[in-house]
Design a protein around this motif. Sequence first.
Motif, PDB file in Angstrom:
ATOM      1  N   PHE A   1       0.892  -0.925   0.070  1.00 12.13           N
ATOM      2  CA  PHE A   1       0.018   0.068  -0.016  1.00 12.13           C
ATOM      3  C   PHE A   1       0.955   1.275  -0.058  1.00 12.13           C
ATOM      4  CE2 PHE A   1      -1.822   3.407   2.660  1.00 12.13           C
ATOM      5  CZ  PHE A   1      -2.876   3.928   1.625  1.00 12.13           C
ATOM      6  N   LEU A   2       1.775   1.155   0.765  1.00 14.50           N
ATOM      7  CA  LEU A   2       2.808   2.282   0.817  1.00 14.50           C
ATOM      8  C   LEU A   2       3.566   2.709  -0.547  1.00 14.50           C
ATOM      9  CD1 LEU A   2       4.024   2.264   4.352  1.00 14.50           C
ATOM     10  CD2 LEU A   2       2.459   3.874   3.710  1.00 14.50           C
TER      11      LEU A   2
ATOM     12  N   THR B   1      -0.128   4.591  -2.745  1.00 12.79           N
ATOM     13  CA  THR B   1      -1.365   4.739  -1.878  1.00 12.79           C
ATOM     14  C   THR B   1      -2.586   4.943  -2.721  1.00 12.79           C
ATOM     15  OG1 THR B   1      -0.649   7.293  -1.765  1.00 12.79           O
ATOM     16  CG2 THR B   1       0.093   5.756   0.109  1.00 12.79           C
ATOM     17  N   LYS B   2      -2.593   5.169  -4.103  1.00  9.54           N
ATOM     18  CA  LYS B   2      -3.703   5.480  -4.728  1.00  9.54           C
ATOM     19  C   LYS B   2      -4.376   4.069  -5.047  1.00  9.54           C
ATOM     20  CE  LYS B   2      -2.282   9.560  -6.737  1.00  9.54           C
ATOM     21  NZ  LYS B   2      -1.807  10.288  -8.013  1.00  9.54           N
TER      22      LYS B   2
ATOM     23  N   LYS C   1      -6.089   5.164   2.127  1.00  8.00           N
ATOM     24  CA  LYS C   1      -5.379   6.358   1.755  1.00  8.00           C
ATOM     25  C   LYS C   1      -6.257   7.542   2.883  1.00  8.00           C
ATOM     26  CE  LYS C   1      -3.711   9.914  -1.457  1.00  8.00           C
ATOM     27  NZ  LYS C   1      -3.599  10.885  -0.418  1.00  8.00           N
TER      28      LYS C   1
ATOM     29  N   LEU D   1      -4.990   6.911   6.329  1.00 11.96           N
ATOM     30  CA  LEU D   1      -3.374   7.117   6.379  1.00 11.96           C
ATOM     31  C   LEU D   1      -3.591   8.730   6.646  1.00 11.96           C
ATOM     32  CD1 LEU D   1      -0.464   6.488   6.228  1.00 11.96           C
ATOM     33  CD2 LEU D   1      -0.543   6.798   3.676  1.00 11.96           C
ATOM     34  N   ASP D   2      -4.167   9.501   5.737  1.00 12.47           N
ATOM     35  CA  ASP D   2      -4.190  10.982   5.780  1.00 12.47           C
ATOM     36  C   ASP D   2      -4.448  11.496   7.161  1.00 12.47           C
ATOM     37  OD1 ASP D   2      -3.234  11.003   3.110  1.00 12.47           O
ATOM     38  OD2 ASP D   2      -5.389  11.547   2.161  1.00 12.47           O
TER      39      ASP D   2
ATOM     40  N   LYS E   1      -0.384  10.731   8.536  1.00 12.30           N
ATOM     41  CA  LYS E   1       0.787  11.070   7.995  1.00 12.30           C
ATOM     42  C   LYS E   1       1.501  12.033   8.254  1.00 12.30           C
ATOM     43  CE  LYS E   1       2.642  10.434   3.354  1.00 12.30           C
ATOM     44  NZ  LYS E   1       2.375  10.204   1.850  1.00 12.30           N
TER      45      LYS E   1
ATOM     46  N   SER F   1       8.096   3.884   2.335  1.00 14.58           N
ATOM     47  CA  SER F   1       7.538   2.595   1.998  1.00 14.58           C
ATOM     48  C   SER F   1       8.516   1.513   3.065  1.00 14.58           C
ATOM     49  CB  SER F   1       7.833   2.238   0.642  1.00 14.58           C
ATOM     50  OG  SER F   1       9.186   2.425   0.294  1.00 14.58           O
TER      51      SER F   1
END
Length: 163
Positions: free
Chosen positions: A82-83, A86-87, A93, A96-97, A100, A108
Amino acid sequence: MVCDISAYSKFEFTNLNCETLNKSYADFEYCYLKSINRTYKYLSIKVNLLKKPIRKVRAALFKRFNGWRPFMFDMTVDACNFLKNTKSNLAAKYFLDFFKPFSNMNHSCPFDHDLIVDKMNIAHINHQFTNVLPFPEGDYFLETHWIAYDIDRAVVKMYGTLS
């Protein structure tokens, strides 16, 4: 006459729980909520990774409806894949936002260091919950399981209220 009726939602942390399921694998150095004043509150977590790697993260959101019920998503993500892109998972995502900007989880794999979320403030969470993807009012908790070799190593639960 023009009437401006606007609704304003506000997110508030209510609890945070960090649990190590295998102390030889990971241990929380700290895990707390801090209230500086009525408007400035933040969350901080530091987990010492004693063995690496954490490969998967399972995250589930719950909302209180006569008890805690699953709400919107329950997913398991291979964190390393995923890292890299991220899309590839927009729901992951979105969450994660939240972390982050306040975390050292901004690259990654491999993570060969302790994981830190430092002073994740309520204003940022409020923006995510009300402007980026508006949520209905209510009590929520986000439960994350940190997994290595298909075994849960740690669980973090973040509780809050959107009013």
